[in-house]
Design an enzyme around this catalytic site. Structure first.
Site, short mmCIF file in Angstrom:
data_model
loop_
_atom_site.label_atom_id
_atom_site.label_comp_id
_atom_site.label_asym_id
_atom_site.label_seq_id
_atom_site.Cartn_x
_atom_site.Cartn_y
_atom_site.Cartn_z
N ARG A 1 -5.48 -2.21 8.48
CA ARG A 1 -6.68 -3.00 8.21
C ARG A 1 -6.33 -4.08 7.19
O ARG A 1 -5.27 -4.06 6.58
CB ARG A 1 -7.82 -2.11 7.68
CG ARG A 1 -7.46 -1.31 6.47
CD ARG A 1 -8.65 -0.51 5.92
NE ARG A 1 -8.19 0.40 4.91
CZ ARG A 1 -7.85 1.68 5.12
NH1 ARG A 1 -7.98 2.20 6.31
NH2 ARG A 1 -7.39 2.43 4.14
N HIS B 1 2.66 3.23 -8.84
CA HIS B 1 2.49 1.79 -9.07
C HIS B 1 3.70 1.23 -9.81
O HIS B 1 4.16 0.12 -9.54
CB HIS B 1 1.21 1.52 -9.89
CG HIS B 1 -0.04 1.90 -9.16
ND1 HIS B 1 -0.28 1.52 -7.85
CD2 HIS B 1 -1.14 2.62 -9.55
CE1 HIS B 1 -1.46 1.99 -7.47
NE2 HIS B 1 -2.00 2.66 -8.47
N GLU C 1 1.13 -13.58 12.29
CA GLU C 1 1.68 -12.40 12.97
C GLU C 1 1.61 -11.21 12.01
O GLU C 1 1.97 -11.33 10.84
CB GLU C 1 3.15 -12.65 13.35
CG GLU C 1 3.34 -13.75 14.38
CD GLU C 1 2.71 -13.41 15.73
OE1 GLU C 1 2.70 -12.23 16.11
OE2 GLU C 1 2.23 -14.35 16.39
N LEU D 1 11.02 -20.39 -4.25
CA LEU D 1 9.93 -19.53 -3.75
C LEU D 1 8.70 -19.57 -4.66
O LEU D 1 8.82 -19.50 -5.88
CB LEU D 1 10.45 -18.08 -3.70
CG LEU D 1 9.42 -17.02 -3.33
CD1 LEU D 1 9.21 -16.98 -1.82
CD2 LEU D 1 9.84 -15.64 -3.83
N ASP E 1 0.83 -1.20 0.00
CA ASP E 1 0.00 0.00 0.00
C ASP E 1 0.87 1.26 0.00
O ASP E 1 1.98 1.24 0.53
CB ASP E 1 -0.90 -0.03 1.25
CG ASP E 1 -2.09 0.89 1.12
OD1 ASP E 1 -2.28 1.50 0.05
OD2 ASP E 1 -2.85 1.01 2.11
C1 FPP Z 1 -2.26 0.17 -3.18
O1 FPP Z 1 -1.69 1.45 -3.14
C2 FPP Z 1 -1.64 -0.58 -4.26
C3 FPP Z 1 -2.32 -1.18 -5.28
C4 FPP Z 1 -3.78 -1.17 -5.39
C5 FPP Z 1 -1.59 -1.85 -6.35
C6 FPP Z 1 -0.38 -2.60 -5.93
C7 FPP Z 1 0.42 -2.93 -7.09
C8 FPP Z 1 1.76 -2.89 -7.14
C9 FPP Z 1 2.59 -2.55 -5.98
C10 FPP Z 1 2.48 -3.26 -8.34
C11 FPP Z 1 2.29 -4.71 -8.57
C12 FPP Z 1 3.26 -5.26 -9.45
C13 FPP Z 1 3.07 -6.39 -10.12
C14 FPP Z 1 4.23 -6.99 -10.75
C15 FPP Z 1 1.76 -7.03 -10.26
P1 FPP Z 1 -2.64 2.71 -3.35
O2 FPP Z 1 -2.71 2.99 -4.81
O3 FPP Z 1 -3.96 2.47 -2.73
O4 FPP Z 1 -1.84 3.81 -2.60
P2 FPP Z 1 -2.47 5.04 -1.80
O5 FPP Z 1 -3.26 4.46 -0.67
O6 FPP Z 1 -1.26 5.79 -1.35
O7 FPP Z 1 -3.31 5.82 -2.76
#
Ligand code: FPP
Length: 258
Positions: free
Chosen positions: A211, A54, A224, A148, A37
């Site tokens: 959460r 992202h 954990e 993994l 996140d």
């Molecule tokens: C939440 O942050 C993140 C997501 C909904 C997307 C997570 C995806 C990645 C980390 C990249 C994944 C990579 C691959 C290879 C699949 P948010 O956008 O809600 O952040 P914010 O709460 O700060 O707005």
């Protein structure tokens, strides 16, 4: 004499080797689940579009996968897209659905080389064909790997997973495949998308949110939890090692006594 405490506190990847050696002396969590996140906030802090966050988060996925594999973690489940994330602007959704292709397009040879097995869990029906085909290609190319398990939760929602499991159980009971009396926690677990994985030992959520956001509600019963304010694109090897160190100091009793 080296002051270990100081080394542990050193920021941003320094002394990772020392930290690695330290945590390897204790039990490494076999299954780590991460709610990645804070990508949006990372981008906003830099006056960049959310998708830049992202994209940067994707680089963290690579870093953390490599370290988890090196440490001997058996499974790493990453929450890449939830069933609720469809509510985001189309541009962002489209970008998120292109990331697995970019990630696997770039790193698949490395994952094969490093003996990582790619898997995914989630409802495949809504996932665009181009995304699914990239993930399935990677799953096929790595299916013999026994290092993994890199498990992407993509269009995943835990309540819907449990609901689908219940429906399948009812169907199988009607068809005489299982009996109502056989139903227990182990059998229900066998109907979930994680049926071949141990429940997570450690859950990490970045960005300061405390959460679960519909993530692995059944599987996290005795896990954990470790929360950090660090935003996912800033999360590095040192942070993962810190989370594992904290995990190793916890006393897991599973409802019993030590
Ligand atoms: C939440 O942050 C993140 C997501 C909904 C997307 C997570 C995806 C990645 C980390 C990249 C994944 C990579 C691959 C290879 C699949 P948010 O956008 O809600 O952040 P914010 O709460 O700060 O707005």
């Amino acid at each position: 004499m080296i002051n270990k405490k100081r080394l542990w506190k050193t920021k941003e990847g320094h002394n990772t080797e020392n930290k690695m050696e330290e945590v390897k002396k204790e039990a490494i969590p076999e299954h780590i689940a991460i709610i990645m996140d804070g990508n949006g906030r990372w981008a906003r802090k830099r006056a960049m579009p959310r998708i830049a966050g992202h994209h940067e988060g994707m680089k963290t996925v690579r870093k953390i996968t490599r370290l988890a594999n090196k440490l001997g973690v058996k499974a790493l489940t990453l929450y890449a897209f939830s069933t609720e994330n469809w509510k985001r602007p189309k541009l962002e959704v489209d970008f998120l659905m292109k990331l697995p292709e970019e990630f696997l397009g770039t790193f698949l040879p490395e994952l094969i080389e490093e003996n990582v097995r790619v898997e995914m869990m989630g409802d495949r029906d809504q996932i665009p064909a181009h995304t699914l085909s990239a993930v399935e290609k990677a799953m096929e190319a790595t299916k013999e790997n026994d290092g993994l398990v890199l498990n992407f939760a993509l269009n995943y929602g835990s309540r819907s997973e449990i609901l689908e499991a219940i429906k399948a159980i009812i169907r199988d009971e009607k068809d005489g495949i299982i009996k109502q009396d056989d139903l227990n926690e182990e059998l229900l677990s066998a109907y979930l998308m994680t049926k071949h994985l141990k429940d997570p030992d450690l859950l990490i959520r970045t960005s300061g949110e405390i959460r679960l956001s519909n993530f692995m509600l059944w599987q996290l019963a005795y896990t954990e939890f470790w929360f950090t304010d660090v935003l996912w694109p800033d999360f590095d090897e040192g942070h993962l090692l810190e989370a594992i160190d904290v995990y190793q100091k916890r006393s897991r009793r599973f409802g019993g006594l030590t």
